[in-house]
Design a protein around this motif. Structure first.
Motif, short mmCIF file in Angstrom:
data_model
loop_
_atom_site.label_atom_id
_atom_site.label_comp_id
_atom_site.label_asym_id
_atom_site.label_seq_id
_atom_site.Cartn_x
_atom_site.Cartn_y
_atom_site.Cartn_z
N LEU A 1 19.10 -11.43 -3.04
CA LEU A 1 18.08 -12.42 -2.70
C LEU A 1 18.74 -13.59 -1.99
CD1 LEU A 1 16.08 -12.36 -6.02
CD2 LEU A 1 15.55 -11.16 -3.91
N GLY A 2 17.96 -14.35 -1.29
CA GLY A 2 18.46 -15.51 -0.55
C GLY A 2 18.61 -16.71 -1.48
N PRO A 3 18.50 -17.89 -0.91
CA PRO A 3 18.62 -19.10 -1.72
C PRO A 3 17.53 -19.14 -2.79
CG PRO A 3 18.65 -19.62 0.62
CD PRO A 3 18.33 -18.18 0.48
N GLU A 4 17.85 -19.78 -3.87
CA GLU A 4 16.90 -19.88 -4.97
C GLU A 4 15.68 -20.68 -4.55
OE1 GLU A 4 18.54 -21.20 -8.64
OE2 GLU A 4 20.45 -20.24 -8.24
N GLY B 1 0.81 -1.21 0.00
CA GLY B 1 0.00 0.00 0.00
C GLY B 1 0.84 1.26 0.00
N GLY B 2 2.11 1.17 0.24
CA GLY B 2 2.97 2.32 0.15
C GLY B 2 3.35 2.91 1.49
N ARG B 3 2.55 2.70 2.50
CA ARG B 3 2.87 3.29 3.80
C ARG B 3 2.95 2.18 4.83
NH1 ARG B 3 -0.80 8.18 5.21
NH2 ARG B 3 -2.48 6.90 4.45
N MET B 4 4.00 2.22 5.64
CA MET B 4 4.17 1.23 6.70
C MET B 4 4.77 1.95 7.89
SD MET B 4 6.43 -2.23 6.59
CE MET B 4 5.24 -3.38 6.00
N PRO B 5 4.20 1.83 9.07
CA PRO B 5 4.79 2.49 10.25
C PRO B 5 6.21 2.02 10.49
CG PRO B 5 2.57 1.69 10.72
CD PRO B 5 2.94 1.20 9.37
N GLY B 6 7.00 2.85 11.12
CA GLY B 6 8.42 2.59 11.31
C GLY B 6 8.73 1.28 12.02
N ALA B 7 7.99 0.92 13.07
CA ALA B 7 8.26 -0.32 13.81
C ALA B 7 7.98 -1.53 12.94
CB ALA B 7 7.42 -0.36 15.07
N GLU B 8 6.96 -1.42 12.10
CA GLU B 8 6.61 -2.55 11.25
C GLU B 8 7.63 -2.73 10.13
OE1 GLU B 8 2.60 -1.99 10.10
OE2 GLU B 8 1.85 -2.30 12.13
N VAL B 9 8.29 -1.65 9.70
CA VAL B 9 9.33 -1.76 8.68
C VAL B 9 10.48 -2.59 9.23
CG1 VAL B 9 11.06 -0.48 7.35
CG2 VAL B 9 8.73 0.38 7.51
N GLY B 10 10.88 -2.31 10.48
CA GLY B 10 11.96 -3.09 11.09
C GLY B 10 11.59 -4.55 11.23
N ALA B 11 10.32 -4.81 11.59
CA ALA B 11 9.87 -6.20 11.72
C ALA B 11 9.88 -6.88 10.37
CB ALA B 11 8.48 -6.24 12.34
N ALA B 12 9.48 -6.15 9.32
CA ALA B 12 9.45 -6.74 7.97
C ALA B 12 10.88 -7.04 7.51
CB ALA B 12 8.76 -5.80 6.99
N GLN B 13 11.83 -6.12 7.78
CA GLN B 13 13.21 -6.38 7.39
C GLN B 13 13.77 -7.59 8.13
OE1 GLN B 13 15.22 -2.71 8.15
NE2 GLN B 13 14.58 -1.77 6.21
N HIS B 14 13.43 -7.70 9.42
CA HIS B 14 13.88 -8.86 10.19
C HIS B 14 13.29 -10.14 9.61
CE1 HIS B 14 15.20 -11.22 13.58
NE2 HIS B 14 13.95 -11.65 13.76
N LEU B 15 12.02 -10.07 9.21
CA LEU B 15 11.36 -11.23 8.62
C LEU B 15 12.05 -11.62 7.31
CD1 LEU B 15 8.99 -13.26 8.64
CD2 LEU B 15 7.66 -11.55 7.39
N HIS B 16 12.36 -10.63 6.49
CA HIS B 16 13.04 -10.91 5.22
C HIS B 16 14.39 -11.55 5.46
CE1 HIS B 16 10.30 -9.04 2.34
NE2 HIS B 16 10.03 -8.16 3.30
N GLN B 17 15.14 -11.05 6.46
CA GLN B 17 16.44 -11.63 6.75
C GLN B 17 16.29 -13.04 7.28
OE1 GLN B 17 18.32 -8.86 9.37
NE2 GLN B 17 18.81 -7.39 7.74
N GLY B 18 15.26 -13.28 8.08
CA GLY B 18 15.02 -14.61 8.61
C GLY B 18 14.66 -15.60 7.51
N LEU B 19 14.05 -15.10 6.44
CA LEU B 19 13.71 -15.98 5.32
C LEU B 19 14.87 -16.19 4.37
CD1 LEU B 19 10.15 -14.63 4.50
CD2 LEU B 19 10.72 -16.78 5.59
N GLY B 20 16.00 -15.56 4.64
CA GLY B 20 17.17 -15.77 3.79
C GLY B 20 17.36 -14.64 2.80
N VAL B 21 16.62 -13.55 2.94
CA VAL B 21 16.78 -12.42 2.03
C VAL B 21 17.76 -11.45 2.68
CG1 VAL B 21 15.60 -10.54 0.87
CG2 VAL B 21 14.44 -12.72 1.21
N ALA B 22 18.91 -11.31 2.10
CA ALA B 22 19.92 -10.40 2.64
C ALA B 22 19.65 -9.01 2.08
CB ALA B 22 21.32 -10.86 2.27
N GLU B 23 20.22 -7.99 2.70
CA GLU B 23 20.00 -6.62 2.24
C GLU B 23 20.61 -6.42 0.86
OE1 GLU B 23 20.96 -3.49 4.88
OE2 GLU B 23 20.03 -4.47 6.60
N GLY B 24 21.71 -7.09 0.56
CA GLY B 24 22.38 -6.88 -0.71
C GLY B 24 21.81 -7.71 -1.84
#
Length: 158
Positions: A58-61, A33-56
């Motif tokens: 994509l994770g495993p194929e 939707g384009g807008r996400m509160p700041g705390a939820e952005v951090g949680a989403a980034q943590h979730l992405h990292q936990g799924l194997g998605v690094a900041e630089g």
């Protein structure tokens, strides 16, 4: 205000992989939707990292993830089957012991009955062999020795 994603979301949207969007907690709308509160952005980034998605990057194929998942499922299935087999063996063993306890002397009784039956059958067979010739001679004599007689109930019509 909220923050906007700088890069397209890997879960869907423009340039995404077409997977369903994740709903943002408490907002009722997805993070596309384009807008996400700041705390939820951090949680989403943590979730992405936990799924194997690094900041630089994509994770495993997906194929690698799929084979890992298939391997885990197969292993879980094998473990479950082993548990079921072990439980079945335990229950069968318990049943056998209860059956043995309930039968107790009946097992010996059935063996004695079988043995007595065998003795009786052997006695009948030996008796049959001893008396065979005599019985056959008597039977043949009765069949072959025909004496013509008038039956007592026969009435001669005049």
């Amino acid at each position: 205000g909220g923050q906007r994603h700088a890069a397209p979301c890997p879960h869907g949207g423009p340039g995404g992989q077409g997977q369903p969007q994740a709903a943002a907690a408490g907002t009722g709308q997805g993070h596309r939707g384009g807008r996400m509160p700041g705390a939820e952005v951090g949680a989403a980034q943590h979730l992405h990292q936990g799924l194997g998605v690094a900041e630089g990057g994509l994770g495993p194929e997906p194929a690698v993830l799929q084979t890992r998942k298939a391997r885990r499922l197969k292993q879980a299935k094998e473990e479950a089957q082993m548990e079921v087999d072990q439980y079945r063996r335990e229950r069968e063993q318990e049943f056998q012991s209860k059956q043995q306890a309930a039968m107790g002397s009946q097992g010996n009784l059935s063996a004695e009955v079988e043995q007595a039956t065998r003795r009786q059958v052997q006695g009948m067979q030996s008796s049959q062999q001893r008396n065979r010739e005599r019985v056959l001679a008597q039977l043949l004599g009765m069949v072959c020795d025909v004496r013509p007689q008038v039956h007592p109930n026969y009435r001669i019509a005049a």
